[in-house]
Design a protein around this motif. Structure first.
Motif, short mmCIF file in Angstrom:
data_model
loop_
_atom_site.label_atom_id
_atom_site.label_comp_id
_atom_site.label_asym_id
_atom_site.label_seq_id
_atom_site.Cartn_x
_atom_site.Cartn_y
_atom_site.Cartn_z
N ARG A 1 38.43 58.30 -7.94
CA ARG A 1 38.45 57.74 -9.55
C ARG A 1 38.89 58.98 -10.51
O ARG A 1 39.65 58.95 -11.56
N LEU A 2 38.15 60.17 -10.32
CA LEU A 2 38.37 61.20 -11.29
C LEU A 2 39.57 61.78 -11.22
O LEU A 2 40.49 62.07 -12.11
N ILE A 3 40.29 61.89 -9.87
CA ILE A 3 41.44 62.30 -9.68
C ILE A 3 42.48 61.22 -10.27
O ILE A 3 43.57 61.90 -10.89
N GLY A 4 42.31 60.09 -10.05
CA GLY A 4 43.29 58.91 -10.88
C GLY A 4 43.20 59.33 -12.15
O GLY A 4 44.26 58.92 -12.87
N ALA A 5 42.05 59.63 -12.88
CA ALA A 5 41.99 59.44 -14.19
C ALA A 5 42.67 60.82 -14.83
O ALA A 5 43.32 60.55 -15.84
N VAL A 6 42.40 61.98 -14.00
CA VAL A 6 43.37 63.01 -14.60
C VAL A 6 44.81 62.83 -14.32
O VAL A 6 45.52 63.24 -15.41
N ASN A 7 45.24 62.26 -13.44
CA ASN A 7 46.83 61.89 -13.05
C ASN A 7 47.13 60.91 -14.16
O ASN A 7 48.34 61.01 -14.55
N ALA A 8 46.13 60.19 -14.68
CA ALA A 8 46.65 59.03 -15.48
C ALA A 8 46.85 59.65 -16.95
O ALA A 8 47.61 58.84 -17.55
N ILE A 9 46.26 60.79 -17.36
CA ILE A 9 46.52 61.19 -18.80
C ILE A 9 47.88 61.98 -18.73
O ILE A 9 47.73 63.14 -18.38
N THR A 10 48.84 61.42 -19.03
CA THR A 10 50.13 62.01 -19.18
C THR A 10 50.57 62.05 -20.56
O THR A 10 50.07 61.66 -21.40
N PRO A 11 51.67 62.99 -20.87
CA PRO A 11 52.10 63.37 -22.17
C PRO A 11 52.70 61.88 -22.53
O PRO A 11 52.43 61.68 -23.77
N GLU A 12 53.26 61.13 -21.90
CA GLU A 12 53.73 59.82 -22.35
C GLU A 12 52.60 58.97 -22.97
O GLU A 12 52.84 58.46 -23.88
N ARG A 13 51.66 58.89 -22.14
CA ARG A 13 50.43 58.15 -22.74
C ARG A 13 49.79 58.80 -23.77
O ARG A 13 49.28 57.86 -24.76
N VAL A 14 49.78 60.06 -23.87
CA VAL A 14 49.28 60.57 -25.03
C VAL A 14 49.90 60.21 -26.30
O VAL A 14 49.43 60.04 -27.43
N VAL A 15 50.97 60.44 -26.30
CA VAL A 15 52.21 59.97 -27.20
C VAL A 15 51.90 58.54 -27.66
O VAL A 15 51.82 58.36 -28.81
N ARG A 16 51.82 57.62 -26.60
CA ARG A 16 51.78 56.33 -27.13
C ARG A 16 50.61 56.11 -27.62
O ARG A 16 50.34 54.99 -28.89
N PHE A 17 49.56 56.75 -27.48
CA PHE A 17 47.99 56.70 -27.97
C PHE A 17 48.14 56.86 -29.53
O PHE A 17 47.80 56.39 -30.30
N LEU A 18 48.71 58.09 -29.65
CA LEU A 18 48.79 58.70 -31.03
C LEU A 18 49.70 57.83 -31.93
O LEU A 18 49.11 57.49 -33.10
N GLY B 1 41.52 75.57 -20.50
CA GLY B 1 41.11 74.44 -19.41
C GLY B 1 41.78 73.26 -19.62
O GLY B 1 42.20 72.71 -18.63
N LEU B 2 42.12 72.95 -20.81
CA LEU B 2 42.76 71.54 -21.03
C LEU B 2 44.16 71.64 -20.46
O LEU B 2 44.74 70.62 -19.67
N VAL B 3 44.86 72.89 -20.93
CA VAL B 3 46.03 73.02 -20.36
C VAL B 3 46.06 73.23 -18.48
O VAL B 3 46.94 72.69 -18.11
N GLY B 4 45.24 74.03 -18.06
CA GLY B 4 45.22 74.10 -16.87
C GLY B 4 44.63 72.91 -16.03
O GLY B 4 45.53 72.71 -14.83
N LEU B 5 44.07 72.02 -16.63
CA LEU B 5 43.59 70.69 -15.86
C LEU B 5 44.88 69.71 -15.50
O LEU B 5 45.03 69.15 -14.61
N PHE B 6 45.94 69.90 -16.75
CA PHE B 6 46.97 69.09 -16.47
C PHE B 6 48.22 69.85 -15.95
O PHE B 6 49.44 69.14 -15.97
N THR B 7 48.06 71.16 -15.71
CA THR B 7 49.17 71.96 -15.19
C THR B 7 48.95 72.25 -13.74
O THR B 7 49.30 72.41 -12.79
N ILE B 8 47.81 73.58 -13.89
CA ILE B 8 47.69 74.40 -12.56
C ILE B 8 47.00 73.49 -11.47
O ILE B 8 47.34 73.65 -10.24
N SER B 9 46.22 72.46 -12.08
CA SER B 9 45.43 71.81 -11.04
C SER B 9 46.42 70.78 -10.27
O SER B 9 46.50 70.69 -9.09
N ARG B 10 47.49 70.46 -11.21
CA ARG B 10 48.54 69.76 -10.55
C ARG B 10 49.58 70.44 -9.44
O ARG B 10 50.06 70.12 -8.46
N ALA B 11 49.80 71.59 -9.93
CA ALA B 11 50.43 72.48 -9.08
C ALA B 11 49.78 73.06 -7.91
O ALA B 11 50.35 73.20 -6.92
N VAL B 12 48.49 73.15 -7.93
CA VAL B 12 47.59 73.66 -6.75
C VAL B 12 47.77 72.30 -5.79
O VAL B 12 47.93 72.34 -4.53
#
Length: 331
Positions: A54-71, A250-261
């Motif tokens: 569920r944690l991995i799913g939530a991290v992957n679900a937070i995408t730039p597209e969803r952030v823009v839609r939310f804002l 950390g915020l940038v790394g969570l959605f960039t480096i973690s996905r690269a790993v």
């Protein structure tokens, strides 16, 4: 033919029950406590608690597209403010789970980091001996499940070991680094926190930033408390700039480096794991170097260091025993 309009969620129907909130918050407390200590991974705690997928799913679900839609839903850009629309996007990203978990993690990190700062000032031998035991047992657990079958995988492992070993002993030039290093350290450390067995705090130790960030966070909390009692704003801004830079990294790394790993794991799993596990093994030098520099080794210091190491190793092995489904091939 008439279409039934999609039901817009309401705040009352969206907010989870108090019991679910409490469970998520407590798991966050446990993850944050683990993340604040080198050698223990918050990802392992998530695995034990049964929320890793569920944690991995939530991290992957937070995408730039969803952030823009939310804002956009919270602004009049699309014909009016739509709290229901923003709430729908929030639920798509499992927002309540993320908020509850992150709240627990943040509180635990602040409390545990403050305790570690105090222990570093009073009993550094026991503190770093405990860390040594945690790291050694973590390395043992990870190496046990790792197999190296090709020359490339072996080279990746040797590279990871040498990188961690050299930086762990000669990181003085990094300890006084500027905000760019703090940003990079935050990106690397936080992105590793969701990997079972790989400790984000351990990577901070390798980068020579663990003690610095522990002290800075404690000083930042003290300066905030000082504001209430009439203190100045200067210290808040000075320490807050470093803490904020780390969090942004950390915020940038969570959605960039973690996905690269994770992509690296998908492309060449064994070589990537060999590199990551070797980092843990090479980092065993760090707590030994800390005690050598701060206290100096005598027979009494060595005995205390090893005794604390046994306690740390036992704690990690107990966690591993509970995480019976921890399988590197499934990470």
């Amino acid at each position: 033919m008439t279409t039934v309009p999609e039901e817009v969620p309401t705040l009352r129907s969206s907010v989870p029950s108090a019991r679910e909130w409490l469970r998520t918050f407590v798991i966050g407390i446990c993850m944050g406590s683990a993340d604040a200590v080198p050698g223990v991974s918050g990802g392992t705690i998530a695995l034990i608690a049964g929320i890793y997928e569920r944690l991995i799913g939530a991290v992957n679900a937070i995408t730039p597209e969803r952030v823009v839609r939310f804002l956009r839903a919270l602004t009049p850009l699309d014909g009016g403010i739509s709290p229901g629309g923003a709430l729908a996007v929030f639920e798509e990203a499992d927002g309540w789970f993320v908020v509850g978990l992150c709240t627990g993690i943040a509180i635990a990190v602040v409390l545990v980091t403050r305790l570690i700062h105090i222990l570093d000032q009073t009993v550094p031998t026991l503190l770093f001996g405990f860390f040594f035991g945690l790291i050694a047992a973590s390395a043992l657990v990870l190496v046990r499940d790792l197999s190296v079958e090709t020359r490339f995988q072996a080279v990746a492992g040797v590279t990871g070991f040498l990188l961690a070993f050299l930086l762990s002993g000669e990181a003085e030039f990094l300890e006084g680094g500027g905000l760019l290093l703090v940003f990079v350290a935050g990106a690397i450390a936080v992105s590793a926190m969701i990997l079972p067995g790989i400790s984000g705090s351990l990577l901070l130790v390798i980068l020579g930033q663990y003690t610095r960030m522990s002290e800075t966070l404690s000083d930042f909390i003290d300066s905030l408390i000082g504001l209430v009692t009439g203190g100045g704003l200067g210290d808040v801004l000075a320490h807050g700039t470093v803490v904020g830079t780390f969090m942004l990294g950390g915020l940038v790394g969570l959605f960039t480096i973690s996905r690269a790993v994770r992509r690296a794991l998908d492309r060449n799993r064994r070589a990537t794991l060999a590199f990551l596990v070797a980092l843990v093994v090479g980092a065993l030098r760090a707590p030994v170097q800390e005690v050598h520099d701060e206290v100096g080794f005598t027979p009494e210091v060595a005995a205390a260091f090893l005794a604390a190491g046994v306690v740390g190793a036992a704690l990690l092995l107990v966690l591993d025993w509970y995480a019976v489904d921890l399988d590197l091939d499934s990470v």
